[in-house]
Design a protein around this motif. Structure first.
Motif, short mmCIF file in Angstrom:
data_model
loop_
_atom_site.label_atom_id
_atom_site.label_comp_id
_atom_site.label_asym_id
_atom_site.label_seq_id
_atom_site.Cartn_x
_atom_site.Cartn_y
_atom_site.Cartn_z
N ALA A 1 0.85 -1.19 0.00
CA ALA A 1 0.00 0.00 0.00
C ALA A 1 0.88 1.24 0.00
O ALA A 1 1.98 1.23 0.54
N GLY A 2 0.39 2.31 -0.60
CA GLY A 2 1.10 3.57 -0.59
C GLY A 2 0.99 4.22 0.78
O GLY A 2 0.04 3.97 1.52
N ALA A 3 1.94 5.05 1.11
CA ALA A 3 1.95 5.69 2.42
C ALA A 3 0.96 6.84 2.50
O ALA A 3 0.58 7.26 3.59
N GLY A 4 0.54 7.35 1.37
CA GLY A 4 -0.40 8.47 1.38
C GLY A 4 0.25 9.71 1.97
O GLY A 4 1.36 10.08 1.59
N LEU A 5 -0.42 10.33 2.93
CA LEU A 5 0.10 11.54 3.55
C LEU A 5 1.02 11.24 4.74
O LEU A 5 1.60 12.14 5.32
N ARG A 6 1.11 9.96 5.12
CA ARG A 6 2.00 9.58 6.21
C ARG A 6 3.40 9.34 5.68
O ARG A 6 3.62 9.27 4.48
N THR A 7 4.34 9.19 6.59
CA THR A 7 5.69 8.82 6.16
C THR A 7 5.68 7.38 5.71
O THR A 7 4.86 6.58 6.15
N GLY A 8 6.59 7.05 4.80
CA GLY A 8 6.68 5.69 4.30
C GLY A 8 8.09 5.37 3.89
O GLY A 8 8.96 6.25 3.83
N TYR A 9 8.34 4.10 3.58
CA TYR A 9 9.66 3.69 3.11
C TYR A 9 9.82 4.10 1.65
O TYR A 9 8.90 3.96 0.86
N ASP A 10 11.00 4.59 1.34
CA ASP A 10 11.33 5.00 -0.02
C ASP A 10 11.13 3.82 -0.98
O ASP A 10 11.70 2.74 -0.78
N VAL A 11 10.30 4.03 -2.01
CA VAL A 11 9.97 2.98 -2.97
C VAL A 11 11.22 2.42 -3.62
O VAL A 11 11.38 1.21 -3.77
N ARG A 12 12.15 3.30 -3.99
CA ARG A 12 13.38 2.85 -4.68
C ARG A 12 14.22 1.95 -3.78
O ARG A 12 14.78 0.95 -4.23
N VAL B 1 13.19 0.03 -1.20
CA VAL B 1 12.53 -1.26 -1.00
C VAL B 1 12.65 -2.12 -2.26
O VAL B 1 13.02 -3.30 -2.20
N ASP B 2 12.35 -1.52 -3.41
CA ASP B 2 12.43 -2.27 -4.67
C ASP B 2 13.85 -2.76 -4.95
O ASP B 2 14.04 -3.89 -5.39
N ALA B 3 14.84 -1.92 -4.68
CA ALA B 3 16.24 -2.32 -4.91
C ALA B 3 16.63 -3.47 -4.00
O ALA B 3 17.31 -4.41 -4.42
N PHE B 4 16.18 -3.43 -2.74
CA PHE B 4 16.51 -4.52 -1.82
C PHE B 4 15.87 -5.82 -2.28
O PHE B 4 16.51 -6.88 -2.29
N GLU C 1 17.72 -7.12 9.28
CA GLU C 1 18.52 -5.95 9.61
C GLU C 1 18.46 -4.84 8.56
O GLU C 1 19.09 -3.81 8.74
N CYS C 2 17.72 -5.06 7.48
CA CYS C 2 17.69 -4.04 6.43
C CYS C 2 16.98 -2.79 6.94
O CYS C 2 16.12 -2.86 7.82
N ALA C 3 17.39 -1.66 6.41
CA ALA C 3 16.78 -0.38 6.78
C ALA C 3 16.57 0.43 5.52
O ALA C 3 17.38 0.38 4.59
N PHE C 4 15.49 1.16 5.49
CA PHE C 4 15.15 1.96 4.33
C PHE C 4 15.01 3.42 4.72
O PHE C 4 14.63 3.73 5.86
N ARG C 5 15.28 4.29 3.77
CA ARG C 5 15.05 5.71 4.02
C ARG C 5 13.55 5.95 4.14
O ARG C 5 12.75 5.28 3.50
N VAL C 6 13.19 6.93 4.97
CA VAL C 6 11.79 7.28 5.16
C VAL C 6 11.52 8.58 4.41
O VAL C 6 12.30 9.53 4.50
N VAL C 7 10.43 8.59 3.63
CA VAL C 7 10.05 9.78 2.88
C VAL C 7 8.73 10.32 3.40
O VAL C 7 7.89 9.57 3.89
N ARG C 8 8.59 11.62 3.32
CA ARG C 8 7.34 12.25 3.77
C ARG C 8 6.44 12.57 2.58
O ARG C 8 5.31 12.17 2.55
N LEU C 9 6.93 13.30 1.65
CA LEU C 9 6.13 13.69 0.49
C LEU C 9 6.81 13.16 -0.76
O LEU C 9 7.59 13.83 -1.40
N GLY C 10 6.52 11.98 -1.10
CA GLY C 10 7.12 11.35 -2.26
C GLY C 10 6.62 9.93 -2.33
O GLY C 10 5.82 9.49 -1.52
N PRO C 11 7.09 9.22 -3.33
CA PRO C 11 6.62 7.83 -3.44
C PRO C 11 7.14 6.99 -2.29
O PRO C 11 8.35 6.80 -2.13
#
Length: 167
Positions: free
Chosen positions: A99-110, A112-115, A137-147
């Motif tokens: 699911a998309g993060a919408g207006l909440r913070t979410g993991y950077d799509v790029r 997650v997909d790269a991992f 142990e993987c970690a992803f960048r968190v985005v606020r306004l973006g995919p």
């Protein structure tokens, strides 16, 4: 694993008594007391009250508790299917949708997909294999306004993926 970590109190957050009760049960289970299942922790819900614990901090701590509880259960005792074939895992990973993060913070799509591409490449043998520990142990960048992908969706998938890789 320290379940008694100091959690920040916010104006509106999770009921402190409910969270403390669950964390006490997890701590007892980790120290040889009465067991608590990973599903029980995962399905826990808390009331939102004034002057409660910060939701994000509690959710993050519970994810750590789940990972710790999973490592304490011997692989042979873990419920699940028989040993999965790499072709099946590759298909399952490639068909995953979050699911998309919408207006909440979410993991950077790029990220997650790269991992996940790296995991698939490891299963195909065209790259070093990714272990269950790498997934945990993987970690992803968190985005606020973006995919961004919904964090809980991705975390649930990664827990299942780690379990599948262990088998």
């Amino acid at each position: 694993m320290r379940t008694s970590a100091r959690l920040p109190v916010v104006l509106r957050g999770y009921d402190r008594h409910q969270v403390d009760t669950l964390l006490r049960r997890v701590a007892q289970a980790l120290n040889g007391g009465p067991p608590i299942s990973v599903d029980e922790v995962r399905e826990s819900r808390f009331d939102v009250v004034l002057r409660g614990y910060d939701n994000r901090a509690v959710d993050e701590l519970l994810r750590e508790c789940i990972r710790e509880l999973q490592t304490r259960v011997p692989i042979v005792e873990r419920p699940g299917r028989s040993r999965a074939r790499p072709a099946w895992l590759i298909n399952w990973i490639q068909s995953a949708r979050f699911a998309g993060a919408g207006l909440r913070t979410g993991y950077d799509v790029r990220d997650v997909d790269a991992f996940l591409d790296r995991v698939v490449a490891g299963l195909r043998g065209s790259a070093p294999p990714v272990t269950a520990r790498d997934v945990r142990e993987c970690a992803f960048r968190v985005v606020r306004l973006g995919p961004g992908y919904d964090e809980q969706d991705v975390d649930r998938f990664l827990v299942q993926l780690a379990s599948a890789l262990e088998r």
